[in-house]
Design an enzyme around this catalytic site. Sequence first.
Site, PDB file in Angstrom:
ATOM      1  N   SER A 132      52.090  -2.689 -12.761  1.00  0.00           N
ATOM      2  CA  SER A 132      53.493  -2.658 -13.225  1.00  0.00           C
ATOM      3  C   SER A 132      53.742  -2.980 -14.826  1.00  0.00           C
ATOM      4  O   SER A 132      54.812  -2.641 -15.396  1.00  0.00           O
ATOM      5  CB  SER A 132      53.918  -3.913 -12.682  1.00  0.00           C
ATOM      6  OG  SER A 132      53.184  -5.149 -13.008  1.00  0.00           O
ATOM      7  N   ASP A 176      60.097 -14.422 -14.459  1.00  0.00           N
ATOM      8  CA  ASP A 176      59.227 -13.566 -14.933  1.00  0.00           C
ATOM      9  C   ASP A 176      58.757 -13.626 -16.270  1.00  0.00           C
ATOM     10  O   ASP A 176      59.548 -13.154 -17.286  1.00  0.00           O
ATOM     11  CB  ASP A 176      59.736 -12.140 -14.721  1.00  0.00           C
ATOM     12  CG  ASP A 176      58.713 -11.067 -15.117  1.00  0.00           C
ATOM     13  OD1 ASP A 176      57.631 -11.359 -15.444  1.00  0.00           O
ATOM     14  OD2 ASP A 176      59.115  -9.857 -14.644  1.00  0.00           O
ATOM     15  N   HIS A 207      56.430  -9.487 -17.396  1.00  0.00           N
ATOM     16  CA  HIS A 207      56.930  -8.074 -18.024  1.00  0.00           C
ATOM     17  C   HIS A 207      57.873  -8.387 -18.881  1.00  0.00           C
ATOM     18  O   HIS A 207      58.162  -9.422 -19.352  1.00  0.00           O
ATOM     19  CB  HIS A 207      57.700  -7.671 -16.523  1.00  0.00           C
ATOM     20  CG  HIS A 207      56.919  -7.475 -15.276  1.00  0.00           C
ATOM     21  ND1 HIS A 207      56.534  -8.242 -14.431  1.00  0.00           N
ATOM     22  CD2 HIS A 207      55.928  -6.456 -15.319  1.00  0.00           C
ATOM     23  CE1 HIS A 207      55.613  -7.628 -13.511  1.00  0.00           C
ATOM     24  NE2 HIS A 207      55.208  -6.669 -14.100  1.00  0.00           N
TER      25      HIS A 207
END
Length: 433
Positions: free
Chosen positions: A155, A403, A406
């Site tokens: 990702s 998160d 990311h």
Amino acid sequence: MRSSNTNPFKDQPYSFAKKFVPYTLCAFLPVALIYLYFDPFSLSPTDQLYWNNRVVVHSSPPPPPISLEERKKTGVRTSCDYSNGKWDPTNLGPLYNGTTCGTIKHGQNCMVFGRPDKDYLYWKWTPKECKLPRFDPKTFLQLLENKHIAFVGDSLARNQLESLLCLVATASSPNLFYTDGEGKFRKWNFPSHNMNISIYWSPFLVRGIEKTLENNFNTLYLDSVDERWASDMDHIDILVLSVGHWYLHPAYYHYGDSVLGCHYCQNCTEIGFYDVFGKALNTTFQTVIERRGSDPGGSEISVVLTTFSPAHFEGEWDQFGACSKIKPYDETEKKLEGMDLEMRKVELERVNFAKLKAEKFGNIRFEALDVTKLALLRPDGHPGPYMNPFPFANGIADRVPNDCVHWCLPGAIDTWNEILLDVIKRWESRVGR
């Protein structure tokens, strides 16, 4: 689970022509010599055995390094250690925002999801050895005209891909002409320059079976590359790889007919993941060399490995304030250490060794996009609780998903692609030397 032998891009249109780019051994050897600083031969005994059957020994000494004055005369740019620098405040905002680009994954669209502070958008990475120009989408399109750049990995690879798409889309509109429906395999074309950009989901690079709810472990086959991307290698000009975080999960490791061991699993010998990670990179790079180096007169491929991107969790992932920093660390505040340091070390060693392996070919280039240090200094760049829209609309709760892995788009990860473009410009400046 999709079969590892199924290529989602098979029989898809591929309309651009290959360009032949002269790339001489004389130009390559000085760079390889510089990177020997990192001691690429510090491999495990297993890795030495794996590579010894393939190492090509050159009896003639390499040419002397080209002096700075000679490079100035020929117009060749000097190399740069992009990892050595600092984050400086800037008045220049990003080239795009959360609504001008339709490819941003919702969980990274911090602007649209209500992040109130905007200072994280106004920092510029300044290397100590060179100037890093602002991303120029027109230059990128010109340099990659009629070419295909493919992002392969997890990702974080997708995160970097979407950043690049948004940056380039400020100058030319892309057409999405293939998707698997889940967004894990996609391909865009920029008609203005007949340039293709694609993403291949492959969190290990090698063949693997991902964990499920029933089996909470991955199964990796370290001697076999993942053909979901590798079978398209003949149609790729620049290959950008980004993996690492999936290697931290529980897993069983196979090599040939043997089970090497496991990481964080039961009834199996614990062997960790650093050596395993290195073996997977070895297999990946060796596959590129074998498939693209067999025809030295063939078209060129450049392999770029984006190094490990550290996470910034402070406490539990669903705890309020898990990554609440709103400005970068100063370079004296945070040092690269522990797992982040070791993952980066493995990556740089394997890239440098691959460079030596590829010396005999004139059409293969390996490069490390070393972002680990500069990423470490950006705890403010993650979505945090804004991975979900307006997480505090009903008040602040003690528990909120965060998160801290990311990166917000736009944001710090755009710098990865600024460096990528500068590296490509440096390659082009050496052609014909």
